[in-house]
Design an enzyme around this catalytic site. Structure first.
Site, mmCIF file in Angstrom:
data_model
loop_
_atom_site.group_PDB
_atom_site.id
_atom_site.type_symbol
_atom_site.label_atom_id
_atom_site.label_comp_id
_atom_site.label_asym_id
_atom_site.label_seq_id
_atom_site.Cartn_x
_atom_site.Cartn_y
_atom_site.Cartn_z
ATOM 1 C CE1 TYR A 21 -1.311 -11.983 12.728
ATOM 2 C CE2 TYR A 21 0.609 -11.563 13.990
ATOM 3 C CZ TYR A 21 -0.059 -11.080 13.058
ATOM 4 O OH TYR A 21 0.188 -9.960 12.606
ATOM 5 C CE LYS A 23 -31.317 -6.617 5.263
ATOM 6 N NZ LYS A 23 -32.705 -6.102 4.778
#
Length: 417
Positions: free
Chosen positions: A40, A95
């Site tokens: 970060y 999926k």
């Protein structure tokens, strides 16, 4: 609790030990202050600057190149119809699991509440920059055609409606092999398609690309064989509408047909229809879980047929998992801008050819068989074939490069496959 053990097992599977089927994993070291500073602030500013200067660097420094969105409005969920966006989430998560398990593709499942195709299109187009590809799922016709076309025009990443093209690719691969075994050519056969939705229309279009003649195609919806004398015929049906005289009912169309493709509903075909087909017919009864006609019924009147269904408990399962994970894998690996017809055809040929190869021992063991080879009960590979991850992405990536759909070169690590 429910009185149905199988239903309860499915509910427990999705609920325990934690709800859902997906989680996010951290892929970089993240245990020290230095690593925190890289992940970060302030380190993250460097890839931001790089992408600002060169947008293609998003494929270098972020997960974009291995990230697919599986997106639905819940308007045509499995065999459940218009379940709605929220209720479609278990399917979209499922999926995602298949993408990850079979091709190591990461997925965010996204369910969109929309009242019009335009709302859905706008929502997806605005978030498309996040992803390397978009898999549209369980969207009802005719909106699915409009949605896919609009998003393909607005986005520079693959937009692939699996209910259309995934089904069509597996159907085409199996059909070519079945016709080979029956001694027939796709250019000559008479095809009856029961079901004029996404899967049916895409399958016929791909069959045409492979040489099938439109004049030999008979498309049947709830009103019978589609002719151009109907009022208010939508464009997607008009594409395959017939002119003049000819069969008007399913039963009439089946007489003398070489191929039946069913993408409609259970029990709509009877034994007499199968008996009336041409010699050595091919029957793809793909309604799930109950096909248009059960194999044992069809085989009781025609010993010379080759048959496929959508079910795993019969031979020749037409299962989209043979296609979409590996098609996207190949497309992502070359940073494709689209999944075009050349890539569809490459996937068809890869699957068709793989069924001719000796079946690996791992597959035989998984299906508890001593032997298995190309023939009437084996016209397409099985979903558990470990060679799919090598063969299909390779073919799709090469077609993307050769057709100009790729941004990146053919991957070096594919060369040995």
């Amino acid at each position: 609790m429910t009185d149905n053990p199988r239903k309860q097992a499915a509910l427990d599977y999705h609920e325990k030990p934690r709800p859902g089927k997906l989680a996010i994993a951290v892929t970089k070291p993240f245990t020290t202050p230095a690593e925190l500073a890289l992940a970060y602030t302030p380190g993250v500013a460097e890839p931001v600057r790089a992408i600002m200067a060169e947008p293609a660097d998003a494929y270098r420094y972020t997960s974009k190149g291995n990230l697919v969105a599986v997106i639905s409005d819940g308007s045509a969920v499995l065999g459940l119809g218009k379940a709605g966006a929220l209720a479609s989430k278990p399917v979209m998560e499922g999926k995602a699991v298949l993408f990850k398990k079979f091709a190591d593709v990461d997925v965010f499942d996204i369910e969109v509440e929309s009242e019009t195709p335009e709302q859905f299109i706008d929502t997806v187009a605005r978030i498309g920059v996040t992803f390397g590809g978009i898999n549209l799922e369980d969207i009802a016709a005719p909106h699915c055609f409009e949605i896919e076309k609009a998003l393909q025009e607005r986005l520079d990443i693959p937009v692939f409606h699996d209910d259309q093209h995934g089904t069509a690719i597996i159907v085409a691969a199996g059909l070519l092999n079945a016709l080979e075994l029956q001694g027939k050519r796709i250019e000559d056969v008479r095809i009856v398609c029961l079901g004029a939705g996404a899967a049916g229309m895409a399958s016929l279009r791909l069959c045409q690309a492979l040489g099938a003649a439109r004049d030999n195609m008979f498309v049947i919806d709830r009103a019978g064989v589609i002719y151009d004398d109907r009022d208010n015929l939508p464009d997607y049906k008009a594409e395959f509408a017939r002119s003049g005289d000819g069969p008007r009912t399913l039963s009439e169309a089946m007489h003398g047909a070489d191929v039946f493709i069913g993408v409609s509903g259970p029990g709509l075909v009877d034994a007499d229809m199968i008996a009336s087909m041409a010699e050595k017919p091919v029957v793809f009864a793909l309604s799930n879980p109950t096909p248009e006609i059960l194999p044992e019924v069809a085989q009781s009147v025609r010993a010379d047929l080759i048959m496929a269904t959508g079910r795993s408990d019969y031979p020749n399962q037409v299962n989209n998992v043979l296609g979409f994970p590996f098609i996207f894998r190949g497309a992502l690996d070359v940073h494709a801008k689209t999944i075009n017809q050349a890539m569809h055809l490459a996937a068809v040929e890869a699957l068709r050819a793989l069924a001719h190869e000796p079946v690996p021992r791992t597959v035989l063991d998984a299906y508890d068989r001593e032997s298995w080879s190309f023939g009437p009960d084996y016209i397409i590979p099985t979903p558990l074939d470990p060679r799919l991850i090598d063969v299909v992405p390779n073919a799709v990536a090469r077609a993307a490069v050769e057709s100009g759909a790729a941004r990146a070169p053919y991957p070096a690590h594919y060369q040995d496959n």
